[in-house]
Design a protein around this motif. Structure first.
Motif, PDB file in Angstrom:
ATOM      1  N   UNK A 102       0.838  -1.202   0.000  1.00  0.00           N
ATOM      2  CA  UNK A 102       0.000   0.000   0.000  1.00  0.00           C
ATOM      3  C   UNK A 102       0.872   1.252   0.000  1.00  0.00           C
ATOM      4  N   UNK A 103       1.918   1.265   0.829  1.00  0.00           N
ATOM      5  CA  UNK A 103       2.782   2.444   0.908  1.00  0.00           C
ATOM      6  C   UNK A 103       3.533   2.709  -0.393  1.00  0.00           C
ATOM      7  N   UNK A 104       3.825   1.660  -1.165  1.00  0.00           N
ATOM      8  CA  UNK A 104       4.542   1.849  -2.432  1.00  0.00           C
ATOM      9  C   UNK A 104       3.721   2.641  -3.443  1.00  0.00           C
ATOM     10  N   UNK A 105       2.404   2.673  -3.261  1.00  0.00           N
ATOM     11  CA  UNK A 105       1.571   3.409  -4.208  1.00  0.00           C
ATOM     12  C   UNK A 105       1.638   4.920  -3.987  1.00  0.00           C
ATOM     13  N   UNK A 106       2.161   5.342  -2.832  1.00  0.00           N
ATOM     14  CA  UNK A 106       2.301   6.765  -2.547  1.00  0.00           C
ATOM     15  C   UNK A 106       3.686   7.238  -2.981  1.00  0.00           C
ATOM     16  N   UNK A 107       3.754   8.499  -3.390  1.00  0.00           N
ATOM     17  CA  UNK A 107       5.023   9.063  -3.847  1.00  0.00           C
ATOM     18  C   UNK A 107       5.494  10.104  -2.836  1.00  0.00           C
ATOM     19  N   UNK A 108       6.363   9.664  -1.923  1.00  0.00           N
ATOM     20  CA  UNK A 108       6.873  10.562  -0.899  1.00  0.00           C
ATOM     21  C   UNK A 108       8.266  10.099  -0.494  1.00  0.00           C
ATOM     22  N   UNK A 109       9.149  11.043  -0.256  1.00  0.00           N
ATOM     23  CA  UNK A 109      10.512  10.664   0.138  1.00  0.00           C
ATOM     24  C   UNK A 109      10.527  10.067   1.542  1.00  0.00           C
ATOM     25  N   UNK A 111       8.159   8.165   2.835  1.00  0.00           N
ATOM     26  CA  UNK A 111       7.700   6.785   2.685  1.00  0.00           C
ATOM     27  C   UNK A 111       8.782   5.937   2.039  1.00  0.00           C
ATOM     28  N   UNK A 112       9.536   6.525   1.111  1.00  0.00           N
ATOM     29  CA  UNK A 112      10.628   5.795   0.466  1.00  0.00           C
ATOM     30  C   UNK A 112      11.706   5.402   1.466  1.00  0.00           C
ATOM     31  N   UNK A 113      11.820   6.127   2.570  1.00  0.00           N
ATOM     32  CA  UNK A 113      12.778   5.782   3.624  1.00  0.00           C
ATOM     33  C   UNK A 113      12.201   4.693   4.525  1.00  0.00           C
ATOM     34  N   UNK A 114      10.900   4.738   4.754  1.00  0.00           N
ATOM     35  CA  UNK A 114      10.253   3.798   5.672  1.00  0.00           C
ATOM     36  C   UNK A 114      10.113   2.405   5.055  1.00  0.00           C
ATOM     37  N   UNK A 115       9.853   2.322   3.757  1.00  0.00           N
ATOM     38  CA  UNK A 115       9.584   1.040   3.107  1.00  0.00           C
ATOM     39  C   UNK A 115      10.727   0.040   3.273  1.00  0.00           C
ATOM     40  N   UNK A 116      11.995   0.404   3.038  1.00  0.00           N
ATOM     41  CA  UNK A 116      13.064  -0.593   3.242  1.00  0.00           C
ATOM     42  C   UNK A 116      13.176  -1.061   4.698  1.00  0.00           C
ATOM     43  N   UNK A 117      12.898  -0.161   5.629  1.00  0.00           N
ATOM     44  CA  UNK A 117      12.945  -0.542   7.048  1.00  0.00           C
ATOM     45  C   UNK A 117      11.850  -1.555   7.345  1.00  0.00           C
ATOM     46  N   UNK A 118      10.632  -1.295   6.871  1.00  0.00           N
ATOM     47  CA  UNK A 118       9.531  -2.240   7.068  1.00  0.00           C
ATOM     48  C   UNK A 118       9.812  -3.568   6.381  1.00  0.00           C
TER      49      UNK A 118
END
Length: 153
Positions: A102-109, A111-118
């Motif tokens: 779900x987060x990958x569908x949003x375009x935000x820097x 979120x781009x930092x949070x996704x690899x951590x998750x």
């Protein structure tokens, strides 16, 4: 204009009659012409999801067995704990994977930092579930010989 799969040209490589080099060039040529990366990734994701469901189903079946046998099982507490922990870790990793999707569908820097951590946390949960399953299988659910049996003389 983008080149189609049929327009891909394989560079000429000097093989000097080396059979392995000729075979390697042939394999690279076939892969470049026939491998659709998106199709492969989709099939891999579906297969991985099905394996995850199969593992979760196996854990549920093992939990049912241990609960039916009850305290008579030699390692009842250990097995119950490991199976339960494995199920919780698998479900949590699955929920994290859905959240990541779900987060990958949003375009935000941010979120781009949070996704690899998750993603790393989900990987840790899957690794923990795997560790529980390895330990659990070493104690077994169906012993070959009952614990209190006597062997014939």
């Amino acid at each position: 204009m983008a080149a189609s799969e049929k327009d891909v040209e394989v560079p000429e490589i000097e093989t000097d009659g080396n059979v392995i080099a000729v075979a390697a060039v042939a394999v690279v040529s076939v892969l470049q012409k026939s491998l659709d990366v998106n199709k492969y990734a989709t099939k891999k994701t579906i297969a991985q999801g099905l394996l995850d469901v199969a593992l979760l189903t196996a854990n549920a079946s093992q939990l049912k067995y241990v609960l039916q046998v009850g305290e008579k099982h030699e390692f009842y507490s250990l097995m119950l704990s490991l199976i339960s922990l494995s199920i919780v870790l698998q479900v949590t990793a699955g929920l994290l994977s859905v959240l990541i999707g779900i987060l990958k569908s949003y375009d935000s820097t941010q979120i781009d930092v949070i996704i690899p951590i998750l993603n790393q946390i989900a990987l840790g949960f899957v690794t923990g579930a795997l560790f529980c399953d390895i330990i659990k299988m070493n104690f077994g659910l169906d012993p070959a010989l009952p614990v209190n049996s006597s062997l014939p003389h």
